[in-house]
Write an enzyme that holds these catalytic residues in place. Structure first.
Site, PDB file in Angstrom:
ATOM      1  N   HIS A   1      48.605  48.185  48.639  1.00 17.98           N
ATOM      2  CA  HIS A   1      47.137  48.114  48.518  1.00 17.98           C
ATOM      3  C   HIS A   1      46.597  46.771  49.013  1.00 17.98           C
ATOM      4  O   HIS A   1      47.266  45.763  48.918  1.00 17.98           O
ATOM      5  CB  HIS A   1      46.722  48.221  47.040  1.00 17.98           C
ATOM      6  CG  HIS A   1      47.340  49.349  46.313  1.00 17.98           C
ATOM      7  ND1 HIS A   1      46.821  50.615  46.354  1.00 17.98           N
ATOM      8  CD2 HIS A   1      48.435  49.418  45.536  1.00 17.98           C
ATOM      9  CE1 HIS A   1      47.563  51.415  45.615  1.00 17.98           C
ATOM     10  NE2 HIS A   1      48.556  50.715  45.099  1.00 17.98           N
TER      11      HIS A   1
ATOM     12  N   HIS B   1      53.610  38.915  42.172  1.00 20.57           N
ATOM     13  CA  HIS B   1      52.524  39.067  41.186  1.00 20.57           C
ATOM     14  C   HIS B   1      52.648  38.000  40.093  1.00 20.57           C
ATOM     15  O   HIS B   1      51.655  37.379  39.688  1.00 20.57           O
ATOM     16  CB  HIS B   1      52.607  40.442  40.514  1.00 20.57           C
ATOM     17  CG  HIS B   1      51.834  41.536  41.202  1.00 20.57           C
ATOM     18  ND1 HIS B   1      50.504  41.424  41.537  1.00 20.57           N
ATOM     19  CD2 HIS B   1      52.211  42.792  41.561  1.00 20.57           C
ATOM     20  CE1 HIS B   1      50.097  42.572  42.091  1.00 20.57           C
ATOM     21  NE2 HIS B   1      51.110  43.413  42.127  1.00 20.57           N
TER      22      HIS B   1
ATOM     23  N   ASP C   1      51.729  47.132  37.193  1.00 19.44           N
ATOM     24  CA  ASP C   1      50.972  47.757  38.273  1.00 19.44           C
ATOM     25  C   ASP C   1      51.442  49.187  38.464  1.00 19.44           C
ATOM     26  O   ASP C   1      52.120  49.734  37.578  1.00 19.44           O
ATOM     27  CB  ASP C   1      51.082  46.924  39.570  1.00 19.44           C
ATOM     28  CG  ASP C   1      52.489  46.875  40.141  1.00 19.44           C
ATOM     29  OD1 ASP C   1      53.403  47.497  39.542  1.00 19.44           O
ATOM     30  OD2 ASP C   1      52.686  46.235  41.187  1.00 19.44           O
TER      31      ASP C   1
ATOM     32  N   ARG D   1      35.930  40.523  42.452  1.00 19.42           N
ATOM     33  CA  ARG D   1      34.703  40.158  41.749  1.00 19.42           C
ATOM     34  C   ARG D   1      33.826  39.189  42.536  1.00 19.42           C
ATOM     35  O   ARG D   1      34.335  38.235  43.123  1.00 19.42           O
ATOM     36  CB  ARG D   1      35.053  39.474  40.422  1.00 19.42           C
ATOM     37  CG  ARG D   1      35.982  40.262  39.544  1.00 19.42           C
ATOM     38  CD  ARG D   1      35.227  41.224  38.656  1.00 19.42           C
ATOM     39  NE  ARG D   1      36.114  41.786  37.685  1.00 19.42           N
ATOM     40  CZ  ARG D   1      36.679  43.004  37.770  1.00 19.42           C
ATOM     41  NH1 ARG D   1      36.417  43.791  38.786  1.00 19.42           N
ATOM     42  NH2 ARG D   1      37.488  43.433  36.827  1.00 19.42           N
TER      43      ARG D   1
ATOM     44  N   THR E   1      25.980  41.171  40.521  1.00 19.05           N
ATOM     45  CA  THR E   1      26.921  42.189  40.977  1.00 19.05           C
ATOM     46  C   THR E   1      27.301  41.856  42.414  1.00 19.05           C
ATOM     47  O   THR E   1      26.682  40.993  43.043  1.00 19.05           O
ATOM     48  CB  THR E   1      26.315  43.607  40.815  1.00 19.05           C
ATOM     49  OG1 THR E   1      27.290  44.578  41.189  1.00 19.05           O
ATOM     50  CG2 THR E   1      25.074  43.784  41.659  1.00 19.05           C
ATOM     51  N   SER E   2      28.329  42.487  42.916  1.00 20.31           N
ATOM     52  CA  SER E   2      28.830  42.070  44.226  1.00 20.31           C
ATOM     53  C   SER E   2      27.845  42.437  45.334  1.00 20.31           C
ATOM     54  O   SER E   2      27.143  43.447  45.258  1.00 20.31           O
ATOM     55  CB  SER E   2      30.193  42.696  44.497  1.00 20.31           C
ATOM     56  OG  SER E   2      30.119  44.091  44.384  1.00 20.31           O
TER      57      SER E   2
HETATM   58 FE   LIG Z   1      51.407  45.529  42.846  1.00 24.67          FE
END
Ligand SMILES: [Fe+2]
Length: 547
Positions: free
Chosen positions: A11, A128, A148, A394, A505-506
């Site tokens: 991702h 991570h 995850d 964010r 907000t974004s």
């Molecule tokens: Fe991951």
């Protein structure tokens, strides 16, 4: 050491650059390619690299590809096993493994001059973990929990950093995965898997956890730091929702049940970890750590004095974590990230040149913070483009859409600008020194919007646009020292309205990545009902609005 970090396989492709232990730049590919999440997380796209983000990181530091000492790739194909052996129904996963094995060659062809031998495979969950432990202010002594969907063959890591060195206590092998569990229910509820998990979290607030018993039977910890997630027949609980169908109380109840069980399991996992280490600081990463409702539950009930979450907790953060891990392993002393503003920024002159080229009428007010506060106080919607863009999902006051929190209708107004579902909340930014009188039940300060807080009774009616149906708000606190311009804007708004809170907000429209460069900002301003664009020291006004 000059280490380029690359996240590419699953991702949110992203790149990061760590020079002599310091984080110089980090950015997601989507901000450059303008394709949300960079790509779909399917095996066929696993070869795609964050080329644009990587090139920009080098440019930002004034480095050439040949100046790099190492490239960290946040996945180690040597640790993977065939998908069917791991109990995954993923018949094309072998493509991912092939692409990962070939990544050094792919990197060398997309970044000419790169030495394929300089590429180091960093185990996904170690990357991570480093994005949490090493990037946090607690690298000398921090427990770390990663959760995850999946890495090479696991979905979890529990460990501890001491003096910057990671000791791993426990990993949970696939197919057991809290991330995949949440992704599956996201799909069952009619949302986009691996993308819309936060909608399930928002929907959970509207429901009751009446399927909790079923969830407890299927999802449970094993007493040794790990857990099981047995397959669940979702259809027998609640009928699948098609994406275009209205959601019902049943859907909200299912979301609520999964959310409640996730929180229970997280508390048991952190309880096991804390018992083992006696630690006082917990750091979190992995997509599950973007669940700010669960994060608050951990802050309140896990017994840790401090809970720190990597703002780019999803896979994007492994670009930075991988680079920090390799820098440490090579002997550099790494420093924590000072803020999430690690992306692109422009000088005033550069912004002025963009505005001039676009032939829009703009002004340079004496203080852009005052001009924005004026517009917000008159109930205008403001696009706010300042400094370097944020790393992670964010908006933290650099690429934000701002509005008055005192008008309930502004929630609908902003959700319309962004083409979002109306059940989703928008969040408040608040002056750090005023936060405690308004918000409770979550860590304060909270600079990265990764926790929810309870809004005090006296304030609910004063800032209705940012209060979610369950009386909570996902707060970003703003300190005068770290974010002087945003703080000045908030103070100027408070002087006019008595409210030290602004809706944040974004800055993006429906289905688009967050605005990153001045052209994106102008396109967004041109196509959305926004009254004022505040870009650097300049303002662009919609004709007849905001005055
Ligand atoms: Fe991951």
């Amino acid at each position: 050491m000059r280490v380029l970090g690359i996240n590419a396989l699953f991702h949110d492709p992203a790149a990061a650059l760590v020079v002599d232990g310091e984080t110089v730049a980090a950015a997601e590919e989507e901000r450059f390619s303008r394709r949300k999440h960079g790509k779909r997380p399917v095996p066929f796209a696993a070869w795609e690299l964050p080329e644009l983000a990587a090139r920009w990181c080098l440019e930002e530091a004034g480095l050439d590809v040949s100046d790099l000492d190492a490239v960290a790739y946040s996945y180690d194909p040597a640790l993977a096993r065939p998908a069917d052996e791991m109990g995954l129904d993923d018949p094309w996963d072998h493509l991912r493994q092939t692409y990962a094995q070939r990544a050094p060659g792919f990197l060398a062809s997309s970044l000419p001059g790169l030495d394929p031998a300089s590429v180091r495979f960093v185990p996904h969950h170690v990357a991570h973990a480093a994005s949490a432990g090493l990037a946090s202010p607690h690298a000398d002594a921090a427990d770390v929990l990663v959760l995850d969907g999946r890495g090479e063959s696991a979905s979890h890591l529990a460990g501890r950093y001491e003096q910057g060195n990671l000791e791993v206590f426990r990993t949970q092998e696939l197919p057991h995965s809290l991330g995949l569990l949440y992704e599956t229910v996201t799909e069952h509820l009619g949302f986009l898997r691996s993308s819309d998990e936060y909608k399930v979290m928002a929907l959970a607030s509207y429901g009751r956890p009446r399927f909790l018993d079923e969830l407890r039977r299927a999802v449970y910890t094993t007493g040794d730091g790990g857990f099981h997630t047995d397959p669940i027949d979702w259809q027998s609980l609640v009928k699948q929702r098609r994406g275009d169908e209205e959601w019902t109380a049943d859907h909200a109840d299912l979301a609520s049940s999964v959310q409640a069980r996730l929180e229970e399991v997280l508390l048991e996992l952190t309880g096991w970890l804390r018992e083992r280490t006696g630690g006082t600081a917990l750091t979190l990463a992995g997509g599950v750590a973007l669940n700010c409702v669960a994060n608050t539950r951990l802050f309140e009930s896990s017994g840790y004095a401090d809970v720190w979450v990597q703002p780019a907790a999803g896979d994007a953060g492994t670009a930075l974590g991988g680079a920090l891990h390799v820098a440490r392993a090579e002997g550099d002393i790494t420093t924590g990230m000072g803020g999430a503003d690690l992306g692109r920024g422009w000088t005033d002159d550069e912004i002025e040149a963009w505005l001039t080229t676009a032939r829009v009428a703009f002004e340079r007010p004496a203080d852009v913070a005052e001009a924005v506060a004026e517009c917000l106080a008159a109930n205008g919607v403001v696009a706010w483009f300042q400094g370097r863009s944020e790393y992670g999902p964010r908006a933290l006051g650099h690429r934000s859409l701002l509005a008055h929190p005192g008008h309930q209708r502004n929630l609908e107004r902003l959700n319309d600008v962004k083409g979002r579902e109306q059940f989703r909340p928008v969040a408040p930014m608040v002056l750090e020194h005023r936060a405690r009188e308004i918000f409770s039940h979550g860590p304060l300060p909270s600079p990265y919007m990764l926790f929810v807080h309870q809004v005090s009774d006296q304030w609910r009616d004063r800032i209705p646009a940012v209060v979610h149906v369950d009386g909570t708000a996902r707060v970003q606190t703003v300190s005068v020292e770290d974010e002087p311009l945003v703080a000045r804007m908030l103070s100027a708004f408070e002087r006019r309205t008595g409210l030290p809170v602004v809706v944040n907000t974004s800055l993006n429209t429906a289905g688009r990545p967050m605005v990153d460069d001045p052209r994106d900002a102008l396109e967004c301003f041109g196509s959305a009902p926004v009254d004022l664009l505040a870009i650097g020291p300049f303002v662009v006004r919609r004709f007849g609005a905001g005055r």
